[in-house]
Scaffold this active site. Structure first.
Site, PDB file in Angstrom:
ATOM      1  N   GLY A   1      10.698  31.001  15.326  1.00 47.10           N
ATOM      2  CA  GLY A   1      10.964  32.319  15.882  1.00 47.10           C
ATOM      3  C   GLY A   1       9.695  33.151  16.026  1.00 47.10           C
ATOM      4  O   GLY A   1       9.511  33.867  17.021  1.00 47.10           O
ATOM      5  N   THR A   2       8.818  33.051  15.054  1.00 45.64           N
ATOM      6  CA  THR A   2       7.596  33.850  15.089  1.00 45.64           C
ATOM      7  C   THR A   2       6.747  33.497  16.303  1.00 45.64           C
ATOM      8  O   THR A   2       6.281  34.375  17.029  1.00 45.64           O
ATOM      9  CB  THR A   2       6.792  33.630  13.788  1.00 45.64           C
ATOM     10  OG1 THR A   2       7.612  34.038  12.686  1.00 45.64           O
ATOM     11  CG2 THR A   2       5.511  34.440  13.784  1.00 45.64           C
TER      12      THR A   2
ATOM     13  N   ASN B   1      17.974  41.423  11.401  1.00 48.81           N
ATOM     14  CA  ASN B   1      18.025  40.492  10.273  1.00 48.81           C
ATOM     15  C   ASN B   1      18.282  41.189   8.941  1.00 48.81           C
ATOM     16  O   ASN B   1      18.684  40.546   7.984  1.00 48.81           O
ATOM     17  CB  ASN B   1      16.721  39.691  10.201  1.00 48.81           C
ATOM     18  CG  ASN B   1      15.492  40.551  10.348  1.00 48.81           C
ATOM     19  OD1 ASN B   1      15.326  41.262  11.354  1.00 48.81           O
ATOM     20  ND2 ASN B   1      14.628  40.536   9.363  1.00 48.81           N
TER      21      ASN B   1
ATOM     22  N   GLN C   1      18.677  35.650  14.786  1.00 45.24           N
ATOM     23  CA  GLN C   1      19.832  35.789  13.889  1.00 45.24           C
ATOM     24  C   GLN C   1      21.159  35.553  14.611  1.00 45.24           C
ATOM     25  O   GLN C   1      22.189  35.372  13.969  1.00 45.24           O
ATOM     26  CB  GLN C   1      19.848  37.192  13.250  1.00 45.24           C
ATOM     27  CG  GLN C   1      18.718  37.425  12.255  1.00 45.24           C
ATOM     28  CD  GLN C   1      18.907  36.651  10.956  1.00 45.24           C
ATOM     29  OE1 GLN C   1      20.018  36.298  10.576  1.00 45.24           O
ATOM     30  NE2 GLN C   1      17.813  36.391  10.266  1.00 45.24           N
TER      31      GLN C   1
ATOM     32  N   SER D   1      15.269  30.204  16.392  1.00 39.35           N
ATOM     33  CA  SER D   1      14.606  29.455  15.328  1.00 39.35           C
ATOM     34  C   SER D   1      15.564  28.449  14.702  1.00 39.35           C
ATOM     35  O   SER D   1      16.754  28.741  14.535  1.00 39.35           O
ATOM     36  CB  SER D   1      14.122  30.437  14.253  1.00 39.35           C
ATOM     37  OG  SER D   1      13.667  29.723  13.128  1.00 39.35           O
TER      38      SER D   1
ATOM     39  N   HIS E   1      15.597  27.028  11.537  1.00 41.49           N
ATOM     40  CA  HIS E   1      15.996  27.063  10.127  1.00 41.49           C
ATOM     41  C   HIS E   1      16.966  28.188   9.787  1.00 41.49           C
ATOM     42  O   HIS E   1      17.432  28.291   8.653  1.00 41.49           O
ATOM     43  CB  HIS E   1      14.764  27.115   9.208  1.00 41.49           C
ATOM     44  CG  HIS E   1      14.035  28.419   9.186  1.00 41.49           C
ATOM     45  ND1 HIS E   1      14.206  29.338   8.180  1.00 41.49           N
ATOM     46  CD2 HIS E   1      13.133  28.957  10.029  1.00 41.49           C
ATOM     47  CE1 HIS E   1      13.419  30.380   8.403  1.00 41.49           C
ATOM     48  NE2 HIS E   1      12.752  30.177   9.520  1.00 41.49           N
TER      49      HIS E   1
ATOM     50  N   THR F   1       1.234  17.634  20.475  1.00 43.87           N
ATOM     51  CA  THR F   1       2.205  16.535  20.452  1.00 43.87           C
ATOM     52  C   THR F   1       3.551  17.061  19.971  1.00 43.87           C
ATOM     53  O   THR F   1       3.631  17.761  18.960  1.00 43.87           O
ATOM     54  CB  THR F   1       1.709  15.406  19.528  1.00 43.87           C
ATOM     55  OG1 THR F   1       0.432  14.998  20.011  1.00 43.87           O
ATOM     56  CG2 THR F   1       2.665  14.238  19.518  1.00 43.87           C
TER      57      THR F   1
ATOM     58  N   CYS G   1       8.626  45.048  -3.669  1.00 44.23           N
ATOM     59  CA  CYS G   1       7.876  43.868  -4.101  1.00 44.23           C
ATOM     60  C   CYS G   1       8.202  42.605  -3.326  1.00 44.23           C
ATOM     61  O   CYS G   1       7.361  41.732  -3.176  1.00 44.23           O
ATOM     62  CB  CYS G   1       8.099  43.617  -5.579  1.00 44.23           C
ATOM     63  SG  CYS G   1       7.421  44.978  -6.550  1.00 44.23           S
TER      64      CYS G   1
HETATM   65  C1  LIG Z   1      13.507  34.610  10.653  1.00 46.65           C
HETATM   66  C2  LIG Z   1      13.291  35.481  11.829  1.00 46.65           C
HETATM   67  C3  LIG Z   1      12.164  35.337  12.650  1.00 46.65           C
HETATM   68  C4  LIG Z   1      11.085  34.326  12.354  1.00 46.65           C
HETATM   69  O1  LIG Z   1      11.483  33.020  12.606  1.00 46.65           O
HETATM   70  P1  LIG Z   1      10.632  31.809  11.944  1.00 46.65           P
HETATM   71  O2  LIG Z   1      11.235  30.582  12.556  1.00 46.65           O
HETATM   72  O3  LIG Z   1      10.822  31.915  10.487  1.00 46.65           O
HETATM   73  O4  LIG Z   1       9.220  32.008  12.377  1.00 46.65           O
HETATM   74  C5  LIG Z   1      12.035  36.157  13.743  1.00 46.65           C
HETATM   75  N1  LIG Z   1      12.968  37.087  14.021  1.00 46.65           N
HETATM   76  C6  LIG Z   1      14.059  37.261  13.272  1.00 46.65           C
HETATM   77  C7  LIG Z   1      15.062  38.296  13.644  1.00 46.65           C
HETATM   78  C8  LIG Z   1      14.255  36.476  12.136  1.00 46.65           C
HETATM   79  O5  LIG Z   1      15.333  36.671  11.371  1.00 46.65           O
END
Ligand SMILES: *Cc1c(COP(=O)(O)O)cnc(C)c1O
Length: 426
Positions: free
Chosen positions: A85-86, A165, A193, A213, A215, A251, A339
């Site tokens: 996602g990033t 999120n 999300q 994303s 995961h 790749t 934190c």
């Molecule tokens: C987790 C998340 C991301 C980042 O995704 P990654 O695959 O962890 O880089 C970006 N945007 C939202 C809203 C997220 O919840």
């Protein structure tokens, strides 16, 4: 699986661990795991190689892309695999800025975006771009009229997330997309999300770019998608080989692509039923937490929110101490406080919806998932009041409140109430 590789599922006290942090990440679905390990073992060829192993990998990759495209009802050539996602957010925003800079250098986003979006915007600001940050209302919603007013002739991209999120609020993406189309401005939405949680068809929403994303929906980490509408012009992001239609070198991570396609397929196979099930658990928590804990306030929209998201502020205590004690009781949750994010400020999202610092600091996010049950919710509703009471008993603020030295900012029976402004002045 070897024993030491397994996630701890039981605590020393015999209690089962309950994972309530699916917005942070999810465990890989067993069926996804099966296709992933099979591909890692058997499908190691480089899709660019001209021999059998390469062809097998290329075919599997194309099948994965086609499967995802079919489920999202888009063209396969509009699906670009990324590292997550990033990266998808970075690519959409910086790629649009790069490609459209002759048209203008103005971008629009909201104050509650993920840091992948906000920090990409900040990087552009340092490069001479101008960013408008739309404020949200107390439920976390962007007002479409604010977007309409913010668009200028030199606006090149609007980026508004599909669902938040932290507080789960779902934006009126279709309406926002229509406004962008009227003004012929590129529209990006971070839908990390939302994928697999709500039905989602980019074509119906007027989006040009959408981030996903793996995961967050029981797929592997380090794999994601950027949906790029055919004809949407953004610059390529990673220089290298000719992979991903010459837009992203490197790749291809074929096993993760196959696994991600499987994860999306599973999510789409029972989305409606699973969403309804999670909404029921979510609403139990939303309705029952304020009955068992005083001075508790729900954050985010009461109903236009992700099926799995619950976010509460509890007055007089700190989010990270709630997390620590809940962890000891067997729960994995998240907070919007200091934190956990390695910074001293509370969550920018909770501040953006108007919470005073003192209230934002005492926040807890529970994000449900496929493996959570009514029994988990039952146990949590018994344990949470004990945790909160133990922490309040140690809190000087709570002592002051009981001695009538300060007034509460969240009413005794909070729910989705407004918070009194003003703070304690300490
Ligand atoms: C987790 C998340 C991301 C980042 O995704 P990654 O695959 O962890 O880089 C970006 N945007 C939202 C809203 C997220 O919840």
């Amino acid at each position: 699986m070897k024993e030491e590789q397994k996630v701890v599922t039981r605590q020393a006290d015999g209690n089962k661990r309950i994972y309530f942090d699916h917005a942070a990440t999810t465990a890989i679905h067993p069926e996804v795991m099966a296709v992933l390990t099979d591909a890692l073992e058997n499908n190691y060829g480089n899709p660019s190689s001209f021999y059998k192993e390469g062809n097998v990998a290329a075919r599997a990759m194309n099948k994965a892309r086609e499967k995802i495209a079919e489920l999202l009802d888009v063209k396969a050539e509009e699906i670009f695999f990324t590292s997550g996602g990033t990266e998808s957010d970075n690519w959409a925003i910086k790629g649009a800025a790069q490609a459209q800079k002759k048209k203008g250098k103005h971008l629009i986003t909201s104050t509650i975006e993920h840091h992948a979006v906000l920090h990409s915007m900040e990087a552009l600001e340092k490069d001479g771009y101008e960013i408008t940050y739309l404020e949200v209302d107390s439920d976390g919603l962007v007002r479409p009229d604010d977007l309409r007013k913010a668009i200028r002739p030199d606006t090149i991209l609007v980026s508004i997330m599909y669902a938040n999120n932290e507080i789960g609020t779902i934006q009126p993406i279709k309406e926002l997309g229509e406004i962008c189309q009227e003004h012929k401005v590129l529209f990006h939405s971070d839908a990390v999300q939302a994928l697999g949680a709500v039905p989602l068809r980019p074509k119906d929403l007027g989006v040009d770019l959408m981030s996903f994303s793996g995961h967050k929906l029981y797929g592997p980490k380090g794999i994601g998608i950027l949906y790029k509408r055919k004809g949407a012009r953004i610059a390529q992001f990673i220089d290298g080989g000719a992979q991903e239609r010459k837009q992203r070198g490197g790749t291809e991570n074929v096993p993760s692509m196959i696994a991600l396609a499987k994860a999306v397929e599973i999510a789409y196979s029972d989305m409606e039923g699973e969403a309804q099930r999670q909404i029921r658990l979510r609403d139990r928590l939303i309705n029952e937490i304020p009955k068992v804990v005083s001075h508790a306030k729900l954050n985010g929209h009461p109903s236009t929110r992700l099926p799995n998201n619950v976010n509460f502020s509890f007055e007089f205590i700190e989010g990270e101490s709630i997390l620590l004690l809940l962890d000891a009781y067997g729960y994995a949750c998240s907070s919007g406080s200091a934190c956990t994010s390695a910074s001293l400020d509370p969550s920018h999202v909770l501040l953006a919806i108007g919470l005073p610092h003192e209230v934002a600091h005492g926040s807890l996010r529970i994000s449900l998932g496929r493996e959570n049950t009514d029994a988990d919710v039952d146990r949590f509703l018994k344990d949470l009041p004990k945790v909160i009471q133990r922490l309040r008993d140690m809190s000087p603020l709570y002592e002051d409140y009981k001695n009538n030295k300060i007034e509460a900012l969240i009413p005794h029976e909070g729910g989705n109430s407004l918070v009194r402004k003003g703070g304690y002045g300490i």
